[in-house]
Design a protein around this motif. Structure first.
Motif, short mmCIF file in Angstrom:
data_model
loop_
_atom_site.label_atom_id
_atom_site.label_comp_id
_atom_site.label_asym_id
_atom_site.label_seq_id
_atom_site.Cartn_x
_atom_site.Cartn_y
_atom_site.Cartn_z
N GLY A 103 -34.63 -17.05 24.30
CA GLY A 103 -35.92 -17.66 24.58
C GLY A 103 -36.98 -17.14 23.63
O GLY A 103 -36.70 -16.46 22.65
N ASN A 104 -38.22 -17.49 23.92
CA ASN A 104 -39.34 -17.06 23.07
C ASN A 104 -39.65 -15.60 23.33
O ASN A 104 -40.00 -15.22 24.44
CB ASN A 104 -40.59 -17.89 23.35
N ARG A 105 -39.50 -14.79 22.33
CA ARG A 105 -39.89 -13.38 22.38
C ARG A 105 -40.81 -13.14 21.23
O ARG A 105 -40.42 -13.22 20.07
CB ARG A 105 -38.67 -12.45 22.29
N TRP A 106 -42.03 -12.87 21.54
CA TRP A 106 -43.04 -12.60 20.51
C TRP A 106 -43.28 -11.10 20.45
O TRP A 106 -43.23 -10.42 21.47
CB TRP A 106 -44.33 -13.31 20.86
N THR A 107 -43.58 -10.59 19.26
CA THR A 107 -43.93 -9.18 19.13
C THR A 107 -45.24 -9.06 18.37
O THR A 107 -45.55 -9.86 17.49
CB THR A 107 -42.85 -8.37 18.38
N ILE A 108 -46.01 -8.05 18.76
CA ILE A 108 -47.27 -7.73 18.10
C ILE A 108 -47.17 -6.28 17.65
O ILE A 108 -46.63 -5.43 18.37
CB ILE A 108 -48.48 -7.96 19.04
N LEU A 109 -47.65 -6.01 16.45
CA LEU A 109 -47.60 -4.65 15.94
C LEU A 109 -48.77 -3.85 16.49
O LEU A 109 -49.93 -4.24 16.35
CB LEU A 109 -47.64 -4.65 14.41
N THR A 110 -48.47 -2.75 17.18
CA THR A 110 -49.49 -1.86 17.73
C THR A 110 -49.47 -0.54 16.98
O THR A 110 -48.61 -0.32 16.12
CB THR A 110 -49.24 -1.59 19.23
N LYS A 111 -50.37 0.35 17.32
CA LYS A 111 -50.40 1.68 16.69
C LYS A 111 -49.11 2.46 16.98
O LYS A 111 -48.72 3.31 16.21
CB LYS A 111 -51.60 2.47 17.19
N GLU A 112 -48.47 2.14 18.11
CA GLU A 112 -47.24 2.83 18.50
C GLU A 112 -45.99 2.10 18.03
O GLU A 112 -44.88 2.55 18.29
CB GLU A 112 -47.18 2.99 20.03
N GLY A 113 -46.14 0.95 17.36
CA GLY A 113 -44.98 0.17 16.91
C GLY A 113 -44.99 -1.21 17.53
O GLY A 113 -45.92 -1.59 18.23
N PRO A 114 -43.91 -1.99 17.32
CA PRO A 114 -43.85 -3.35 17.85
C PRO A 114 -43.84 -3.36 19.38
O PRO A 114 -43.25 -2.49 20.01
CB PRO A 114 -42.54 -3.90 17.31
N MET A 115 -44.50 -4.37 19.95
CA MET A 115 -44.60 -4.51 21.41
C MET A 115 -44.39 -5.97 21.76
O MET A 115 -44.91 -6.86 21.09
CB MET A 115 -45.99 -4.05 21.86
N ILE A 116 -43.63 -6.23 22.82
CA ILE A 116 -43.42 -7.61 23.26
C ILE A 116 -44.71 -8.16 23.84
O ILE A 116 -45.41 -7.48 24.60
CB ILE A 116 -42.29 -7.67 24.32
N VAL A 117 -45.03 -9.40 23.48
CA VAL A 117 -46.16 -10.11 24.08
C VAL A 117 -45.62 -11.46 24.56
O VAL A 117 -44.95 -12.16 23.81
CB VAL A 117 -47.35 -10.27 23.10
N ASN A 118 -45.85 -11.77 25.82
CA ASN A 118 -45.38 -13.01 26.42
C ASN A 118 -46.53 -14.00 26.57
O ASN A 118 -47.70 -13.60 26.60
CB ASN A 118 -44.79 -12.73 27.81
N MET A 119 -46.19 -15.27 26.69
CA MET A 119 -47.20 -16.29 26.96
C MET A 119 -47.95 -15.90 28.23
O MET A 119 -47.34 -15.48 29.21
CB MET A 119 -46.55 -17.65 27.17
N GLY A 120 -49.26 -15.96 28.21
CA GLY A 120 -50.07 -15.60 29.36
C GLY A 120 -50.56 -14.17 29.35
O GLY A 120 -51.47 -13.81 30.10
N ASP A 121 -49.93 -13.31 28.53
CA ASP A 121 -50.43 -11.94 28.38
C ASP A 121 -51.77 -11.98 27.67
O ASP A 121 -52.13 -12.97 27.04
CB ASP A 121 -49.47 -11.09 27.55
N TRP A 122 -52.50 -10.89 27.74
CA TRP A 122 -53.78 -10.77 27.05
C TRP A 122 -53.59 -9.89 25.83
O TRP A 122 -52.90 -8.88 25.90
CB TRP A 122 -54.83 -10.17 27.98
N ILE A 123 -54.19 -10.28 24.73
CA ILE A 123 -54.18 -9.46 23.52
C ILE A 123 -55.53 -8.76 23.45
O ILE A 123 -56.58 -9.41 23.35
CB ILE A 123 -53.94 -10.30 22.26
N ALA A 124 -55.49 -7.45 23.57
CA ALA A 124 -56.71 -6.65 23.57
C ALA A 124 -56.96 -6.08 22.18
O ALA A 124 -56.03 -5.77 21.44
CB ALA A 124 -56.57 -5.50 24.57
#
Length: 84
Positions: free
Chosen positions: A40-61
């Motif tokens: 399925g759709n698995r999105w990742t966002i790069l954070t200071k601690e490394g890649p993190m999963i972000v799902n539809m409906g999550d908030w990007i801070a």
């Protein structure tokens, strides 16, 4: 002794909907993390601690230093309130 603490910093945030503009703005990738395969759709966002999963409906801070991270929708609603 256990004490209570409140967060005092404000953040900027927007809910992730998977749109092309958000994917480009936050350099979000559609891929597995650390070699693990996901269906399925698995999105990742790069954070200071490394890649993190972000799902539809999550908030990007966005923090005070311009860093980004994902917050689950339920946790976001319990933790943050919009300021004027």
């Amino acid at each position: 002794m256990l004490k209570e603490y409140r967060k005092t910093a404000t953040i900027k945030a927007e809910q992730f909907g998977g749109g092309h503009e958000q994917v480009k703005k936050y350099d979000i990738q559609d891929k597995a993390i650390m070699g693990k395969e996901y269906s399925g759709n698995r999105w990742t966002i790069l954070t200071k601690e490394g890649p993190m999963i972000v799902n539809m409906g999550d908030w990007i801070a966005t923090g005070v230093e311009g860093e980004h991270w994902a917050i689950d929708n339920e946790i976001f609603k319990k933790t943050y309130e919009e300021v004027d």
